[in-house]
Design an enzyme around this catalytic site. Sequence first.
Site, short mmCIF file in Angstrom:
data_model
loop_
_atom_site.label_atom_id
_atom_site.label_comp_id
_atom_site.label_asym_id
_atom_site.label_seq_id
_atom_site.Cartn_x
_atom_site.Cartn_y
_atom_site.Cartn_z
N PHE A 22 -1.69 0.74 3.50
CA PHE A 22 -0.62 1.64 3.05
C PHE A 22 -1.23 2.75 2.21
O PHE A 22 -2.14 2.50 1.42
CB PHE A 22 0.43 0.86 2.26
N PHE A 57 0.38 -4.49 -2.64
CA PHE A 57 0.98 -5.72 -3.16
C PHE A 57 0.35 -6.96 -2.53
O PHE A 57 0.18 -7.98 -3.19
CB PHE A 57 2.50 -5.72 -2.93
N ILE A 82 1.76 5.00 -5.39
CA ILE A 82 2.20 6.33 -5.83
C ILE A 82 3.67 6.26 -6.20
O ILE A 82 4.50 5.75 -5.45
CB ILE A 82 1.94 7.36 -4.72
N HIS A 88 10.35 0.61 -7.75
CA HIS A 88 9.39 -0.10 -6.90
C HIS A 88 7.95 0.08 -7.39
O HIS A 88 7.16 -0.86 -7.40
CB HIS A 88 9.54 0.40 -5.46
#
Length: 163
Positions: A22, A57, A82, A88
């Site tokens: 990601f 994560f 970011i 989140h």
Amino acid sequence: MNVYEGSLVATGLKAAVVVARFNSLITEQLLEGAADALRRHGVKDADVDVFRCPGTFELPALLRRVAASGRYDMAIALGAVIRGGTPHFEYVAAETTKGVAQVSMEAGCAVAMGILTCDTMEQALERAGVKAGNKGAEAAAAAIEQANVLREAGKLPPARRVE
């Protein structure tokens, strides 16, 4: 006084790099920086294994497995979180940092964290090599130094107890 410090000579060391997919625009730059630093300090390409996970994560779980394998002198965690418009960011950044810290305390090898937590994509790009150096390279250098000092600490005789 005896002082023990790790050197930046990495000849003969084996490295694992765990990198999140990601935010790959950022993480691929971090990976390039880490690979370059490892190479420049003497690690052979054949002695570097790259493990990819879906996101930052998920990184600590894979990092734990890799570090516990006993195959590596160092494990380097690379990712990028970011900030967005929701909470989140705080959850992912905090839990990932805790996870990497926990792995580093339990691991039998050096563990370095090259995970960016930035407010903007521009900040992340700067830290991934555009302006402010490459945090992946910095994490690799820290892992080398830590691997070497851990090796030296392992050679110390047990402390003598005064009774």
